[in-house]
Design a protein around this motif. Structure first.
Motif, PDB file in Angstrom:
ATOM      1  N   GLU A 190       0.806  -1.220   0.000  1.00 16.57           N
ATOM      2  CA  GLU A 190       0.000   0.000   0.000  1.00 16.57           C
ATOM      3  C   GLU A 190       0.839   1.270   0.000  1.00 16.57           C
ATOM      4  O   GLU A 190       0.343   2.344   0.336  1.00 16.57           O
ATOM      5  N   MET A 191       2.129   1.162  -0.384  1.00 18.50           N
ATOM      6  CA  MET A 191       2.997   2.335  -0.475  1.00 18.50           C
ATOM      7  C   MET A 191       3.640   2.383  -1.856  1.00 18.50           C
ATOM      8  O   MET A 191       3.884   1.349  -2.483  1.00 18.50           O
ATOM      9  N   ALA A 192       3.907   3.600  -2.323  1.00 17.93           N
ATOM     10  CA  ALA A 192       4.635   3.807  -3.569  1.00 17.93           C
ATOM     11  C   ALA A 192       5.718   4.845  -3.321  1.00 17.93           C
ATOM     12  O   ALA A 192       5.598   5.692  -2.423  1.00 17.93           O
ATOM     13  N   CYS A 193       6.779   4.781  -4.122  1.00 20.10           N
ATOM     14  CA  CYS A 193       7.933   5.630  -3.853  1.00 20.10           C
ATOM     15  C   CYS A 193       8.598   6.048  -5.162  1.00 20.10           C
ATOM     16  O   CYS A 193       8.634   5.279  -6.126  1.00 20.10           O
ATOM     17  N   VAL A 194       9.119   7.263  -5.182  1.00 18.40           N
ATOM     18  CA  VAL A 194       9.931   7.750  -6.299  1.00 18.40           C
ATOM     19  C   VAL A 194      11.271   8.210  -5.732  1.00 18.40           C
ATOM     20  O   VAL A 194      11.359   8.646  -4.579  1.00 18.40           O
ATOM     21  N   ALA A 195      12.319   8.111  -6.552  1.00  9.47           N
ATOM     22  CA  ALA A 195      13.654   8.521  -6.104  1.00  9.47           C
ATOM     23  C   ALA A 195      14.430   9.102  -7.268  1.00  9.47           C
ATOM     24  O   ALA A 195      14.293   8.662  -8.412  1.00  9.47           O
ATOM     25  N   VAL A 196      15.242  10.092  -6.949  1.00 16.01           N
ATOM     26  CA  VAL A 196      16.086  10.751  -7.938  1.00 16.01           C
ATOM     27  C   VAL A 196      17.533  10.636  -7.493  1.00 16.01           C
ATOM     28  O   VAL A 196      17.859  11.015  -6.356  1.00 16.01           O
ATOM     29  N   PRO A 197      18.419  10.097  -8.332  1.00 13.62           N
ATOM     30  CA  PRO A 197      19.833  10.013  -7.954  1.00 13.62           C
ATOM     31  C   PRO A 197      20.510  11.368  -8.106  1.00 13.62           C
ATOM     32  O   PRO A 197      20.143  12.163  -8.972  1.00 13.62           O
ATOM     33  N   VAL A 198      21.499  11.616  -7.254  1.00 15.12           N
ATOM     34  CA  VAL A 198      22.256  12.863  -7.372  1.00 15.12           C
ATOM     35  C   VAL A 198      23.652  12.661  -6.808  1.00 15.12           C
ATOM     36  O   VAL A 198      23.809  12.247  -5.661  1.00 15.12           O
ATOM     37  N   VAL A 214      17.679  11.004  -3.336  1.00 18.14           N
ATOM     38  CA  VAL A 214      16.607  11.554  -2.509  1.00 18.14           C
ATOM     39  C   VAL A 214      15.316  10.883  -2.955  1.00 18.14           C
ATOM     40  O   VAL A 214      15.038  10.782  -4.150  1.00 18.14           O
ATOM     41  N   SER A 215      14.534  10.398  -1.989  1.00 19.29           N
ATOM     42  CA  SER A 215      13.317   9.650  -2.322  1.00 19.29           C
ATOM     43  C   SER A 215      12.130  10.164  -1.528  1.00 19.29           C
ATOM     44  O   SER A 215      12.291  10.825  -0.498  1.00 19.29           O
ATOM     45  N   ALA A 216      10.953   9.849  -2.025  1.00 15.01           N
ATOM     46  CA  ALA A 216       9.708  10.241  -1.351  1.00 15.01           C
ATOM     47  C   ALA A 216       8.711   9.097  -1.451  1.00 15.01           C
ATOM     48  O   ALA A 216       8.524   8.509  -2.523  1.00 15.01           O
ATOM     49  N   LEU A 226      -0.152  12.474  -6.878  1.00 16.81           N
ATOM     50  CA  LEU A 226       1.024  13.194  -6.386  1.00 16.81           C
ATOM     51  C   LEU A 226       2.299  12.931  -7.169  1.00 16.81           C
ATOM     52  O   LEU A 226       3.282  13.661  -6.998  1.00 16.81           O
ATOM     53  N   ARG A 227       2.294  11.913  -8.029  1.00 16.11           N
ATOM     54  CA  ARG A 227       3.557  11.513  -8.670  1.00 16.11           C
ATOM     55  C   ARG A 227       4.234  12.668  -9.417  1.00 16.11           C
ATOM     56  O   ARG A 227       5.422  12.922  -9.222  1.00 16.11           O
ATOM     57  N   THR A 228       3.496  13.374 -10.269  1.00 17.90           N
ATOM     58  CA  THR A 228       4.125  14.429 -11.069  1.00 17.90           C
ATOM     59  C   THR A 228       4.629  15.583 -10.217  1.00 17.90           C
ATOM     60  O   THR A 228       5.809  15.958 -10.324  1.00 17.90           O
ATOM     61  N   PRO A 229       3.809  16.177  -9.335  1.00 14.63           N
ATOM     62  CA  PRO A 229       4.350  17.275  -8.512  1.00 14.63           C
ATOM     63  C   PRO A 229       5.454  16.826  -7.572  1.00 14.63           C
ATOM     64  O   PRO A 229       6.392  17.582  -7.304  1.00 14.63           O
ATOM     65  N   LEU A 230       5.370  15.583  -7.093  1.00 13.13           N
ATOM     66  CA  LEU A 230       6.399  15.069  -6.192  1.00 13.13           C
ATOM     67  C   LEU A 230       7.723  14.893  -6.940  1.00 13.13           C
ATOM     68  O   LEU A 230       8.792  15.254  -6.431  1.00 13.13           O
ATOM     69  N   THR A 231       7.648  14.364  -8.147  1.00  9.62           N
ATOM     70  CA  THR A 231       8.857  14.195  -8.958  1.00  9.62           C
ATOM     71  C   THR A 231       9.488  15.545  -9.269  1.00  9.62           C
ATOM     72  O   THR A 231      10.717  15.711  -9.191  1.00  9.62           O
ATOM     73  N   GLU A 232       8.665  16.522  -9.618  1.00  2.00           N
ATOM     74  CA  GLU A 232       9.185  17.858  -9.917  1.00  2.00           C
ATOM     75  C   GLU A 232       9.853  18.475  -8.694  1.00  2.00           C
ATOM     76  O   GLU A 232      10.919  19.098  -8.795  1.00  2.00           O
ATOM     77  N   ALA A 233       9.246  18.281  -7.528  1.00  2.00           N
ATOM     78  CA  ALA A 233       9.831  18.821  -6.298  1.00  2.00           C
ATOM     79  C   ALA A 233      11.150  18.149  -5.977  1.00  2.00           C
ATOM     80  O   ALA A 233      12.121  18.809  -5.574  1.00  2.00           O
ATOM     81  N   LEU A 234      11.210  16.831  -6.136  1.00  2.00           N
ATOM     82  CA  LEU A 234      12.459  16.106  -5.895  1.00  2.00           C
ATOM     83  C   LEU A 234      13.556  16.621  -6.827  1.00  2.00           C
ATOM     84  O   LEU A 234      14.694  16.856  -6.395  1.00  2.00           O
ATOM     85  N   ARG A 235      13.252  16.790  -8.072  1.00  2.00           N
ATOM     86  CA  ARG A 235      14.251  17.235  -9.041  1.00  2.00           C
ATOM     87  C   ARG A 235      14.732  18.659  -8.753  1.00  2.00           C
ATOM     88  O   ARG A 235      15.905  18.967  -8.934  1.00  2.00           O
ATOM     89  N   ARG A 236      13.834  19.506  -8.281  1.00  2.00           N
ATOM     90  CA  ARG A 236      14.250  20.859  -7.912  1.00  2.00           C
ATOM     91  C   ARG A 236      15.241  20.829  -6.767  1.00  2.00           C
ATOM     92  O   ARG A 236      16.278  21.525  -6.777  1.00  2.00           O
ATOM     93  N   GLU A 237      14.924  20.037  -5.732  1.00  2.00           N
ATOM     94  CA  GLU A 237      15.805  19.971  -4.573  1.00  2.00           C
ATOM     95  C   GLU A 237      17.141  19.316  -4.932  1.00  2.00           C
ATOM     96  O   GLU A 237      18.196  19.748  -4.465  1.00  2.00           O
ATOM     97  N   VAL A 238      17.091  18.295  -5.783  1.00  2.00           N
ATOM     98  CA  VAL A 238      18.307  17.616  -6.197  1.00  2.00           C
ATOM     99  C   VAL A 238      19.215  18.570  -6.986  1.00  2.00           C
ATOM    100  O   VAL A 238      20.429  18.584  -6.811  1.00  2.00           O
ATOM    101  N   ALA A 239      18.604  19.362  -7.858  1.00  2.00           N
ATOM    102  CA  ALA A 239      19.388  20.319  -8.645  1.00  2.00           C
ATOM    103  C   ALA A 239      20.096  21.322  -7.732  1.00  2.00           C
ATOM    104  O   ALA A 239      21.226  21.728  -7.992  1.00  2.00           O
TER     105      ALA A 239
END
Length: 242
Positions: A190-198, A214-216, A226-239
């Motif tokens: 019942e959980m899903a997760c996205v992660a961006v390498p940096v 960084v993952s959420a 939430l996937r699209t806004p969450l991915t965009e937020a992760l990428r902003r913070e990673v950058a």
């Protein structure tokens, strides 16, 4: 390792893994250890602040946060990382984490999460199933990745976990192509997760780059929204961290 040290560490792990204060008798049963030995070890651990005794049983003590802070300091985790996790947590409500591959292991070093989170700070023993683990595995040289997976195995965490090496390799190629790792109910139901390498320099300029991610994580029922806004937020913070 002396048996008393081994038992003391087992006690710490048992208390840390409990959802609520745990009694000495329950610990003795769980560890198959004599009650008198458990009381002796609990006394030593409590005296040193690693455990605390309450009316309901034993909990982790005040020394544990201090040890975690020292752990972060010694790994030279930049304060910017923790601030980024807090921003992500406040803006999205997701459980967010900072992970790394280091010395042949994958671990979650820092996080900002709610109570009862499905994930926590510590060594990741199922990196093949977690989004942050896949983000890091995808960044490793092929030989290093094969060695890691051979040593750790690929056990099923849920019915959806990828356990076939060939299928995981296909998924990791997609991660490298997209710069994003995604898992749905593979690490926790019942959980899903996205992660961006940096590749950040946790200690700041002049320190060696480290493979990090960084993952959420959010409930599966909220993931599509939430996937699209969450991915965009992760990428902003990673950058900002790179």
């Amino acid at each position: 390792m002396p048996q008393s040290v081994d038992r003391a560490l087992d006690l710490l792990d048992a208390v840390a893994g409990a959802a609520e204060p745990v009694t000495a008798k329950a610990l003795a049963r769980q560890l198959d250890c004599g009650l008198s030995t458990v009381y002796e070890l609990l006394g030593a651990l409590t005296e040193r602040g690693h455990l605390a005794r309450t009316a309901a049983g034993y909990t982790l003590g005040y020394r544990v946060p201090a040890l975690h802070q020292a752990f972060q300091r010694q790994l030279r985790i930049d304060e910017r990382v923790h601030e980024a996790l807090l921003r992500l947590r406040r803006s999205s409500g997701a459980d967010v984490f900072f992970s790394t591959y280091r010395d042949g292991g994958i671990a979650v070093l820092d996080g900002a999460a709610g109570p009862g989170s499905a994930f926590s700070v510590g060594r990741d023993t199922a990196a093949h199933a977690t989004a942050h683990g896949r983000a890091l595995l995808a960044s490793l040289p092929a030989a290093t990745r094969r060695h890691y997976l051979a040593a750790s195995g690929m056990p099923a965490r849920t019915a959806r976990t990828i356990t076939a090496p060939e299928r995981l390799e296909r998924e990791l190629r997609r991660v490298r192509r997209d710069g994003l790792a995604v898992e749905r109910e593979e690490a926790a139901s019942e959980m899903a997760c996205v992660a961006v390498p940096v590749p950040v320099r946790p200690g700041g300029p002049g320190t060696p780059p480290t493979l990090t991610a960084v993952s959420a994580a959010v409930p599966l029922e909220d993931f599509a929204r939430l996937r699209t806004p969450l991915t965009e937020a992760l990428r902003r913070e990673v950058a900002a961290l790179a």
